[in-house]
Design an enzyme around this catalytic site. Structure first.
Site, PDB file in Angstrom:
ATOM      1  N   GLU A 231      29.594  99.701 104.739  1.00  0.00           N
ATOM      2  CA  GLU A 231      28.704 100.368 105.687  1.00  0.00           C
ATOM      3  C   GLU A 231      28.888  99.651 107.019  1.00  0.00           C
ATOM      4  OE1 GLU A 231      24.176 101.239 107.050  1.00  0.00           O
ATOM      5  OE2 GLU A 231      24.710  99.362 106.082  1.00  0.00           O
TER       6      GLU A 231
ATOM      7  N   ASP B 152      26.349  96.900 101.873  1.00  0.00           N
ATOM      8  CA  ASP B 152      25.297  97.168 102.856  1.00  0.00           C
ATOM      9  C   ASP B 152      25.462  96.293 104.102  1.00  0.00           C
ATOM     10  OD1 ASP B 152      22.579  98.437 103.380  1.00  0.00           O
ATOM     11  OD2 ASP B 152      22.093  96.323 103.647  1.00  0.00           O
TER      12      ASP B 152
HETATM   13  O1  TEU Z   1      21.445  99.930 107.025  1.00  0.00           O
HETATM   14  C1  TEU Z   1      21.958  99.012 107.928  1.00  0.00           C
HETATM   15  C2  TEU Z   1      22.200  99.302 109.303  1.00  0.00           C
HETATM   16  O2  TEU Z   1      22.801  98.447 109.877  1.00  0.00           O
HETATM   17  C3  TEU Z   1      21.782 100.472 110.091  1.00  0.00           C
HETATM   18  O3  TEU Z   1      21.192 101.493 109.417  1.00  0.00           O
HETATM   19  C4  TEU Z   1      20.939  99.937 111.187  1.00  0.00           C
HETATM   20  O4  TEU Z   1      19.584 100.211 110.982  1.00  0.00           O
HETATM   21  C5  TEU Z   1      21.397 100.478 112.488  1.00  0.00           C
HETATM   22  O5  TEU Z   1      22.682  99.993 112.718  1.00  0.00           O
HETATM   23  C6  TEU Z   1      20.497 100.124 113.644  1.00  0.00           C
HETATM   24  O6  TEU Z   1      21.197 100.002 114.803  1.00  0.00           O
HETATM   25  C7  TEU Z   1      21.400  99.465 105.716  1.00  0.00           C
HETATM   26  C8  TEU Z   1      20.733 100.447 104.800  1.00  0.00           C
HETATM   27  O7  TEU Z   1      21.483 101.629 104.748  1.00  0.00           O
HETATM   28  C9  TEU Z   1      19.320 100.648 105.241  1.00  0.00           C
HETATM   29  O8  TEU Z   1      18.660 101.603 104.466  1.00  0.00           O
HETATM   30  C10 TEU Z   1      18.606  99.307 105.153  1.00  0.00           C
HETATM   31  O9  TEU Z   1      17.321  99.438 105.691  1.00  0.00           O
HETATM   32  C11 TEU Z   1      19.353  98.215 105.899  1.00  0.00           C
HETATM   33  O10 TEU Z   1      20.741  98.225 105.611  1.00  0.00           O
HETATM   34  C12 TEU Z   1      18.844  96.860 105.519  1.00  0.00           C
HETATM   35  O11 TEU Z   1      19.299  96.528 104.244  1.00  0.00           O
END
Ligand code: TEU
Length: 546
Positions: free
Chosen positions: A266, A215
């Site tokens: 991710e 994550d």
């Molecule tokens: O998401 C992380 C994440 O970096 C992006 O979705 C972020 O919100 C975006 O880059 C904004 O610019 C992960 C998970 O998939 C998400 O569901 C969680 O809320 C987040 O991490 C926190 O753990």
């Protein structure tokens, strides 16, 4: 894995796998409390097996106060009672394995929950203590330390800092949280943090999980000076050079197991070359290509993304990883039904007009396009049903901190997390026992989209996915084809045509007019009916030379 699986396939399964993402709160509710759980999920493994995927990625099931749907982890080695027990998780892993399905779990290394024992201990300990050193605690700026230590924003809106009250009752230090205040960031410069996550990886690998989704994987390490943004030189917390050491250590752990344990990052990085650096042979195995999901339904943009992704990945011999949808973004049929079909967190808005028929037609075409590309593909639960984003959830049912911390300006991510419709003609559509009330309400119109309804409709989205996955497996699936690239074919403007891995040729028409298909071919599958040797607008066909 089943002993019938050839050894070469077992070693490289992840290079062209189709992986199905399960958001357990919204998959199937076994005990009737309105929230999905592991008992419910186990009962629905038939659906996953019939779909024909290779593996499941399950988003966090750990003990959590659920301030961010479980991404606020209080114990990375447990299972929240809402979902079941650790024994249930172990049973699920074995049962899935018996069916030839691998399991990936989500590890959240950037932050923990404010209910995690480490953070509780940090709050109880004084400034400068070893307990606080596992996080980023700093004195405030300005008179009385009333201002945050720097200007970093939280991804969910507002400042990335919250001030604590010291044990003696006085206003004290501030702590960093790139997400919600309930998600304090860990200090990756602290050896105890590194050791802990290496142990967490082993904990799940020892229980038979085949991989880890990492994550927020670009954010872990921080510039120790915590400078204001924008600064000069490298970004203080995105894609920092010292992060590669973390993943090199993780890869050594994964590689110490006899069968491959894979790490998927991710990583929201726009530059494919920066992304590929994490996929060098001694780092992560794969990372999501989010640029594909961000691209509008536009042939030139998609082709540019595919080319840049393939080039970046070829340089490090890593397979690309395609994704159209997940639990954070607008559902595909809704996004493709809008005039602007790109995705951007910053651009999310309320009341954007949607043409659902157009969106569904494009989502079908996009599914076949994606599944023909070389590499692996992630599907998000409900994508195989063509579920739309639910944009009219009652305000008092919303849960997502992204919505609340934006002051309501951002619609939030609840609309892509509405519980799955399985059967029947009214909510809860088999999600839980009759009479139970799912944690988010399902639209009554989903009666037409249930798994049961789509199973018996030959042209349904579900049957399109099942056919596509069957053909993909037959056409690829082997060590000789998994690494082969893609060869573009001459095609009219607005049409993407290529030979993919194995024996598939894919034609996608992103224009609004019919285009002729090549002579002398068999149609293996198409996302809409074909007439007279032509490909209609917003349609993909898979061909094989006759
Ligand atoms: O998401 C992380 C994440 O970096 C992006 O979705 C972020 O919100 C975006 O880059 C904004 O610019 C992960 C998970 O998939 C998400 O569901 C969680 O809320 C987040 O991490 C926190 O753990």
């Amino acid at each position: 894995m089943p002993s019938t699986e050839p050894a070469h396939r077992a070693r490289s399964w992840w290079r062209d796998a189709v992986i199905y993402q399960i958001y357990p709160r919204s998959y199937a509710d076994g005990d009737g409390d309105g929230v999905g759980d592991l008992a419910g999920l186990r009962r629905r493994l038939d659906h996953v097996a019939a779909l024909g995927v290779d593996a499941l990625w399950i988003t966090p099931w750990y003990p959590s106060p659920m301030a961010d749907g479980g991404y606020d982890v209080a114990d990375p080695r447990g299972v929240d009672p809402l979902f079941g027990t650790l024994a249930d998780a172990e049973e699920l892993i074995s049962e899935a394995r018996r069916r030839g399905l691998r399991i990936l779990v989500d590890v959240v290394p950037n932050h923990v929950s404010d209910a995690h024992p480490w953070f509780r201990a940090a709050l109880a300990a004084p400034p400068g203590s070893p307990e606080r050193a596992r996080f980023h605690f700093r004195p405030g700026r300005g008179p009385g330390g009333d201002l945050p230590p720097n200007n970093w924003p939280s991804e969910f809106g507002g400042p990335a800092w919250t001030r604590v009250v010291e044990p003696d009752g006085t206003p004290g230090e501030w702590y960093l949280h790139l997400f919600a205040p309930e998600q304090p960031d860990l200090n990756w410069a602290d050896a105890r943090v590194r050791a802990e996550y290496e142990s967490v990886l082993r904990f799940w690998f020892d229980r038979g999980v085949a991989g880890i989704r990492v994550d927020s994987a670009t954010l872990l390490t921080k510039d120790p000076a915590l400078p204001d943004l924008p600064g000069e030189g490298p970004h203080p917390y995105v894609d920092r050079e010292d992060l590669h050491d973390v993943y090199r250590a993780w890869r050594r752990i994964a590689d110490a197991y006899p069968d491959p344990r894979v790490l998927v990052g991710e990583m929201w990085l726009r530059d494919p070359a920066r992304l590929a650096r994490y996929l060098r042979p001694d780092e992560l195995h794969t990372a999501f290509t989010f640029d594909f999901l961000r691209s509008p339904w536009d042939a030139d943009r998609l082709r540019a993304c595919i080319d840049a992704t393939l080039a970046g990945h070829a340089a490090v011999d890593a397979p690309p990883t395609w994704v159209l949808c997940n639990h954070d973004v607008t559902r595909t049929v809704t996004r493709y039904g809008r005039a602007d079909s790109s995705f951007d967190f910053a651009g999310k808005a309320h009341d954007v007009p949607v043409d659902p028929a157009l969106g569904t037609r494009r989502a079908r075409a996009a599914a076949l396009l994606t599944l023909a590309l070389p590499g692996s593909v992630y599907l998000y639960q409900g994508e195989e049903l063509g579920l739309p984003e639910v944009e009219d959830l009652p305000a008092d049912r919303l849960r997502d901190p992204m919505h609340f911390r934006s002051g309501g300006a951002d619609p939030g991510r609840d609309g892509c997390r509405v519980p799955m419709p399985w059967s029947g003609t009214a909510p809860p559509f088999g999600f839980g026992p009759d009479g139970s009330d799912p944690w988010l309400p399902q639209p009554p119109a989903w009666a037409a989209l249930t798994v049961a309804a789509q199973q018996t409709a030959p042209d349904s989205m579900l049957n399109l996915y099942r056919s596509a996955l069957r053909l993909r497996r037959a056409a690829t699936g082997g060590p000789t084809t998994t690494r082969s690239g893609l060869r573009w074919l001459p095609a009219p403007d607005g049409v993407l045509a290529f030979h993919g891995p194995g024996t598939l040729t894919c034609w996608t028409n992103l224009t609004s007019r019919q285009v002729p298909l090549p002579a002398r071919h068999d149609v293996l599958l198409s996302s809409a009916p074909l007439t007279g040797g032509t490909l209609p607008p917003d349609t993909t066909a898979w061909l094989r030379p006759a």
